[in-house]
Design a protein around this motif. Structure first.
Motif, PDB file in Angstrom:
ATOM      1  N   PRO A 415      80.272  57.194  -0.051  1.00 14.64           N
ATOM      2  CA  PRO A 415      80.193  58.428   0.748  1.00 14.64           C
ATOM      3  C   PRO A 415      78.763  58.916   0.942  1.00 14.64           C
ATOM      4  O   PRO A 415      78.490  59.661   1.895  1.00 14.64           O
ATOM      5  N   TRP A 416      77.851  58.506   0.067  1.00 15.34           N
ATOM      6  CA  TRP A 416      76.469  58.971   0.166  1.00 15.34           C
ATOM      7  C   TRP A 416      75.601  58.063   1.031  1.00 15.34           C
ATOM      8  O   TRP A 416      74.428  58.354   1.285  1.00 15.34           O
ATOM      9  N   TYR A 417      76.139  56.934   1.521  1.00 18.12           N
ATOM     10  CA  TYR A 417      75.313  55.936   2.214  1.00 18.12           C
ATOM     11  C   TYR A 417      74.694  56.472   3.509  1.00 18.12           C
ATOM     12  O   TYR A 417      73.505  56.267   3.775  1.00 18.12           O
ATOM     13  N   LYS A 418      75.507  57.160   4.319  1.00 18.66           N
ATOM     14  CA  LYS A 418      74.992  57.604   5.628  1.00 18.66           C
ATOM     15  C   LYS A 418      73.839  58.592   5.498  1.00 18.66           C
ATOM     16  O   LYS A 418      73.054  58.761   6.431  1.00 18.66           O
ATOM     17  N   ASN A 419      73.745  59.224   4.341  1.00 18.67           N
ATOM     18  CA  ASN A 419      72.651  60.169   4.101  1.00 18.67           C
ATOM     19  C   ASN A 419      71.637  59.567   3.118  1.00 18.67           C
ATOM     20  O   ASN A 419      71.074  60.257   2.281  1.00 18.67           O
ATOM     21  N   THR A 420      71.396  58.254   3.261  1.00 21.13           N
ATOM     22  CA  THR A 420      70.482  57.564   2.345  1.00 21.13           C
ATOM     23  C   THR A 420      69.516  56.680   3.117  1.00 21.13           C
ATOM     24  O   THR A 420      69.941  55.793   3.866  1.00 21.13           O
ATOM     25  N   VAL A 421      68.235  56.938   2.938  1.00 19.72           N
ATOM     26  CA  VAL A 421      67.192  56.090   3.517  1.00 19.72           C
ATOM     27  C   VAL A 421      66.971  54.906   2.584  1.00 19.72           C
ATOM     28  O   VAL A 421      66.842  55.073   1.367  1.00 19.72           O
ATOM     29  N   ILE A 422      66.931  53.710   3.149  1.00 25.75           N
ATOM     30  CA  ILE A 422      66.649  52.501   2.380  1.00 25.75           C
ATOM     31  C   ILE A 422      65.276  51.986   2.800  1.00 25.75           C
ATOM     32  O   ILE A 422      65.019  51.764   3.987  1.00 25.75           O
ATOM     33  N   ILE A 423      64.402  51.800   1.830  1.00 25.79           N
ATOM     34  CA  ILE A 423      63.083  51.207   2.083  1.00 25.79           C
ATOM     35  C   ILE A 423      63.044  49.855   1.376  1.00 25.79           C
ATOM     36  O   ILE A 423      63.355  49.758   0.187  1.00 25.79           O
ATOM     37  N   ILE A 424      62.672  48.813   2.095  1.00 24.14           N
ATOM     38  CA  ILE A 424      62.530  47.477   1.517  1.00 24.14           C
ATOM     39  C   ILE A 424      61.082  47.045   1.702  1.00 24.14           C
ATOM     40  O   ILE A 424      60.584  46.962   2.826  1.00 24.14           O
ATOM     41  N   VAL A 425      60.400  46.798   0.589  1.00 22.51           N
ATOM     42  CA  VAL A 425      58.978  46.473   0.649  1.00 22.51           C
ATOM     43  C   VAL A 425      58.653  45.543  -0.512  1.00 22.51           C
ATOM     44  O   VAL A 425      59.398  45.469  -1.491  1.00 22.51           O
ATOM     45  N   ALA A 426      57.562  44.810  -0.421  1.00 22.06           N
ATOM     46  CA  ALA A 426      57.122  43.931  -1.509  1.00 22.06           C
ATOM     47  C   ALA A 426      56.119  44.646  -2.394  1.00 22.06           C
ATOM     48  O   ALA A 426      55.418  45.559  -1.953  1.00 22.06           O
ATOM     49  N   ASP A 427      56.045  44.199  -3.663  1.00 23.43           N
ATOM     50  CA  ASP A 427      54.989  44.709  -4.527  1.00 23.43           C
ATOM     51  C   ASP A 427      53.662  44.012  -4.214  1.00 23.43           C
ATOM     52  O   ASP A 427      52.603  44.615  -4.196  1.00 23.43           O
ATOM     53  N   HIS A 428      53.736  42.704  -3.930  1.00 25.83           N
ATOM     54  CA  HIS A 428      52.565  41.910  -3.567  1.00 25.83           C
ATOM     55  C   HIS A 428      53.065  40.589  -3.009  1.00 25.83           C
ATOM     56  O   HIS A 428      54.275  40.332  -2.968  1.00 25.83           O
ATOM     57  N   CYS A 429      52.161  39.732  -2.593  1.00 26.48           N
ATOM     58  CA  CYS A 429      52.550  38.434  -2.042  1.00 26.48           C
ATOM     59  C   CYS A 429      52.800  37.425  -3.159  1.00 26.48           C
ATOM     60  O   CYS A 429      52.461  37.649  -4.325  1.00 26.48           O
ATOM     61  N   ALA A 430      53.378  36.287  -2.776  1.00 24.82           N
ATOM     62  CA  ALA A 430      53.663  35.236  -3.748  1.00 24.82           C
ATOM     63  C   ALA A 430      52.392  34.594  -4.264  1.00 24.82           C
ATOM     64  O   ALA A 430      52.328  34.118  -5.386  1.00 24.82           O
ATOM     65  N   SER A 431      51.373  34.560  -3.435  1.00 23.90           N
ATOM     66  CA  SER A 431      50.085  33.986  -3.844  1.00 23.90           C
ATOM     67  C   SER A 431      48.990  34.764  -3.158  1.00 23.90           C
ATOM     68  O   SER A 431      49.119  35.167  -2.006  1.00 23.90           O
ATOM     69  N   SER A 432      47.898  34.989  -3.875  1.00 23.27           N
ATOM     70  CA  SER A 432      46.780  35.744  -3.295  1.00 23.27           C
ATOM     71  C   SER A 432      45.534  34.900  -3.144  1.00 23.27           C
ATOM     72  O   SER A 432      44.529  35.358  -2.620  1.00 23.27           O
ATOM     73  N   ALA A 433      45.589  33.656  -3.620  1.00 23.07           N
ATOM     74  CA  ALA A 433      44.390  32.818  -3.613  1.00 23.07           C
ATOM     75  C   ALA A 433      44.228  32.092  -2.295  1.00 23.07           C
ATOM     76  O   ALA A 433      45.195  31.685  -1.660  1.00 23.07           O
ATOM     77  N   GLY A 434      42.992  31.925  -1.891  1.00 22.33           N
ATOM     78  CA  GLY A 434      42.663  31.185  -0.689  1.00 22.33           C
ATOM     79  C   GLY A 434      41.204  30.815  -0.700  1.00 22.33           C
ATOM     80  O   GLY A 434      40.527  30.904  -1.713  1.00 22.33           O
TER      81      GLY A 434
END
Length: 589
Positions: A415-434
């Motif tokens: 019942p609370w879903y329609k009044n719920t913002v969902i944010i999907i984000v990463a903490d960091h990438c799988a690899s940072s070296a280059g």
């Protein structure tokens, strides 16, 4: 006795050398670097690391091979007569002590005059890393785990630095709360105030290029790609760092990455003006959910001492933890799969649903900071969920995507879903070296918002940062609040695209295609960034841009060290409404 000590000493030295050699190979495979501060940090958390290594590699076989090589080397030395001079020398004990003592003194004195960065003579990061010694790099990282910005980096006069940053952060409709060295201000957003629940799913090691939307053809993220087509997608967002705690810092404090350890792991990080505190002031309950043990990387102490209730696996309590919020342990009966790093994402999401149901029944809106673990080595998860076998990064990404889809299907019925913002984000990438010290493409992460009131499907293509997520959301919800954030509402017509990225030593500021990199020894490098080729070409940039980079990092470091990122008493008209939690010391449920 001489023989025993010599053989034992040689055995220990060769064991360390061989172990370091093999450990460096696996460390390079993961981080493409010599030992750095990550190796130092991981040494502290023996349970996760030892079990992680044991589940990822044939440890008994590797250790057997190592000791076989050590013994073979000792036998070879003996057969070639290397020990003859040591065992049959007529040198007196006094002269032997003098010789060995001099070598020990030289060994411990050398780091005082030789910096690990002296090996960095090339423009190519790989060449610089290969020029270093692994063991020396380890102890150098241990010594430099936290860096003072004011001691090692380029500075502006303090009044100039704060004038630049205050001019940049000055709200269009709001005001600063003081005239001193501070960025605390009231952000006012007009319009009807929305107060939905907010669940942020922070995905472990989720690079943007895992998604088909960003060119991946391996069909790893059908759920996220579908959500990107139907939600609010930030297609050009960049993480601030390369560690989970750095992502947590950005998402909870909205500040650039200061040198050394993340604020999550530092002393004096309690009662800060976090996103959770802003939600609390608006009448929300703030929760932190983690699939592993939150004692790792000081997570529980940080979130607990900043007002978040905690739900984690709960096997350990870190010595010195003194937060006063509720900690709920995810019970064994609620766990269907677990590896060294934590429970599978499905089990974690079930705990989130259970907690959200309970909060909803209490009649209070809730804010959930959810940190997943399945997309982390050893990349294992429950069998039969997806067609790929566990053990690879691609499979773990596919499983995490599946788990998110399953979670969304379950909560759609709530019942609370329609009044719920969902944010999907990463903490960091799988690899940072280059090839570059800070490889911009290795900081590119996905971010999707769902169910934002009044917002339909749209794509925001401008460069932005993790630190911009909540200033943007609070603007969309029309909130008025007190801010110590460096993040901005990216939908503001005045927004100038920029991003902050860093390692534990290098700090970068990217504005459009102009890149400034700050390093110890007051070093300032400027480049033009070619996104198509991920290239960085040295280029002289306007002083105003380098000053902005310096002012941002200098002031962020100063504000934390001086305590000005902490909460303060607000005026009554500076917040939507107020609600306080009663804290209970270590009450487990």
């Amino acid at each position: 006795m001489n023989r025993l000590i010599s053989y034992l000493y040689l055995f220990i030295i060769l064991s360390i050398s061989f172990f370091s050699f093999f450990a460096e190979i696996t460390f390079w495979q993961e981080f493409e670097s010599r030992f750095n501060f990550i190796a130092v940090d991981y040494l502290v958390y023996t349970y996760e690391v030892i079990h992680n290594i044991n589940e990822s590699y044939p440890l008994p076989l590797l250790l057997t091979a190592q000791f076989t090589l050590v013994l073979a080397a000792i036998v070879l030395f003996r057969k070639t007569g290397i020990f003859k001079q040591a065992f049959h020398s007529d040198l007196s004990f006094k002269r032997r002590i003098l010789a060995s003592g001099s070598l020990f003194i030289l060994t411990f004195a050398l780091p005082l005059f030789l910096s690990n960065s002296d090996a960095e003579t090339s423009d190519n990061r790989y060449e610089n890393e290969l020029a270093k010694a692994g063991i020396y790099s380890f102890f150098a990282a241990f010594k430099n785990n936290e860096l003072s910005y004011t001691d090692f980096y380029a500075l502006l006069p303090k009044p100039s630095a704060y004038k630049i940053i205050r001019d940049d952060l000055k709200p269009e409709d709001g005001y600063f709360l003081s005239d001193d060295y501070s960025i605390k201000r009231v952000i006012h957003n007009s319009g009807p105030v929305f107060k939905p629940n907010v669940i942020m799913i922070t995905i472990e090691s989720m690079s943007a290029d895992f998604m088909e939307h960003f060119g991946n053809g391996r069909h790893l993220t059908p759920v996220l790609d579908s959500l990107a087509e139907n939600g609010m997608l930030f297609s050009n967002m960049y993480a601030t760092g390369t560690r989970t705690v750095r992502g947590m810092e950005a998402l909870s404090l909205s500040v650039p990455p200061t040198p050394g350890s993340s604020i999550v792991r530092r002393q004096g990080n309690e009662k800060l003006n976090t996103t959770g505190h802003i939600f609390e002031e608006a009448g929300y309950v703030s929760n932190f959910y983690y699939g592993g043990d939150g004692y790792f990387d000081n997570m529980n102490q940080y979130f607990g001492s900043n007002g978040y209730t905690i739900t984690d696996r709960g096997r350990n309590v870190k010595l010195g933890d003194n937060y006063r919020t509720r900690r709920t342990r995810i019970r064994d009966s609620e766990v269907h799969f677990e590896n060294a790093w934590g429970i599978c994402d499905e089990d974690l999401f079930n705990a989130v649903i259970q907690g959200s149901d309970a909060d909803s029944k209490k009649g209070k809106p809730f804010y959930d900071f959810v940190m997943t673990t399945s997309n982390h080595r050893p990349f294992t998860f429950p069998l039969g969920k997806i067609q790929m076998q566990p053990g690879t990064r691609d499979a773990a990404v596919r499983y995490t995507d599946y788990a998110i889809g399953s979670f969304l299907k379950k909560i759609e019925k709530k019942p609370w879903y329609k009044n719920t913002v969902i944010i999907i984000v990463a903490d960091h990438c799988a690899s940072s070296a280059g090839k570059n010290e800070i490889d911009i493409s290795k900081y590119h992460i996905p971010c999707i918002m769902l169910n934002v009131p009044g917002v339909n499907q749209q794509v925001f293509n401008k460069i932005c940062s993790q630190i911009d997520i909540y200033p943007t959301l609070f603007s969309l919800l029309h909130w008025t609040y007190e801010s110590s954030f460096y993040g901005k509402n990216v939908l503001d017509s005045r927004y100038v695209p920029r991003a902050f990225m860093g390692t534990y030593q290098k700090l970068s500021y990217l504005r459009q295609d102009s890149l400034v990199i700050l390093s110890p020894r007051q070093k300032v490098e400027t480049y033009l960034y070619d996104r198509q080729n991920d290239g960085q070409k040295p280029h002289i940039l306007p002083k105003s841009l380098t000053d902005m980079a310096i002012a941002s990092y200098q002031s962020a470091y100063d504000l934390f060290k001086s305590g000005k990122l902490h909460q303060s008493i607000q005026c009554k008209n500076c917040r939507p409404d107020a609600a306080k939690n009663n804290f209970i010391l270590y009450k487990e449920e």
